[in-house]
Design an enzyme around this catalytic site. Sequence first.
Site: not given
Length: 420
Positions: A8, A112
């Site tokens: 992420d 992500e």
Amino acid sequence: MQLIFHIDVNSAFLSWTAQKLLEENPKAVDLRTIPSIIGGDEKTRHGIVLAKSVPAKKFGIHTAEPVVSALRKCPGLVMVPPDRPLYKKRSQELMNLLRSYTPDIQQISIDECFLDFTPIRHLFASPEAGARSIADRIRDELGFTVNVGIAPNKLLAKMASDFEKPDKVHTLYPEEIPAKMWPLPVSELYMVGHASAQRLMQLGIRTIGDLAHTDPAFLQFHFKSHGKTMWEYANGIDSSPLDPETHELKGIGNSTTLSQDVLTADEAKHVLLELAEQVSSRLRKARQIATTVTVEIKYSTFRSCSRQTQLYTPSAQSNTLYECACRLFDQLWNGSPIRLLGIRTTKLLPEDAPVQLSLFSFGLSTEEKASTESAVIPPDPEKQKRLDAAMDQIRKRFGSDAVVRGTFLKPPRPKEDKKQ
């Protein structure tokens, strides 16, 4: 045990915008170091906060809140509109880098994704070392940071990546759930929205641990099927598979950044042999053969150079790739200390594509072979193909480390593996 990474980007839109502004004006203030947000229109004060800096977070500003609310909390807040073409470009750069490690990636948003670390875990000392290596490469090559969550399933990996930020690696194995996840507020559990969290609080369920120890039938009574899902997630249960996007492969390659500079050709070719085996394995897994091979060298001065050549006969065999890579290396290397080595194959074809055979496929005599220009007589292609297939089967059944070349048992010097 399966190992999944959730990767992420930290404050993606703000980081990417800050980078661009600094590239355009090195004297500009780094948005990441001041109270700033991405989103909305500065003149109309409309819109929502898409991303915030760490200093902005200290004013209580959070993602998705109205811009006008954020400005009330911090009157001196710097606001920059989003640059969606830039974000798309940076996202593609990130995914391309990650796919150089493995094609087993499921992108779930622009910033992500999940990555299946299981097939490449043997390349690193530990999952944590692998995650740190990947995160460091993203920071060094792309200029922004990520959090990496490590777990046996996607749910726990995503929960882990949300722990302390930025630029952190966190694990969340089943035995760590009671200490790391259960004390968190129930609102922090993935798939528990604001309305569900409020309802759970009214029922006296305040933490993820409370939820995990609640009777599933009670939850189903109040939340229907979502109640069962929340209970499973609170207990770390998630059987959803990682679903890589199908895309046409344009190339397959690996690279490694050495923890110590390589100083000799023998050391470099030892690394190239390992890279060739990794690339060869991935080609076979993708049912592809390569037409072109490229070798990349990055020197200790960070200057990079590369050279490529076309194979006479397209191949996925490790020996073929290795011998070609060594020839390219000998032509390319200037003798300076080497920081990174890489092999990349391009112009891929399906493994069953018709190809022109090498002259060594026609059973030449020893004298005839010796009279050719090649100083190294390659092994019989069919025998090598069967050998590679057998090694693939053994590794698939007993693990990636079940079969290794003898030369890898005593590497000439330690190195930190990274893939490109």
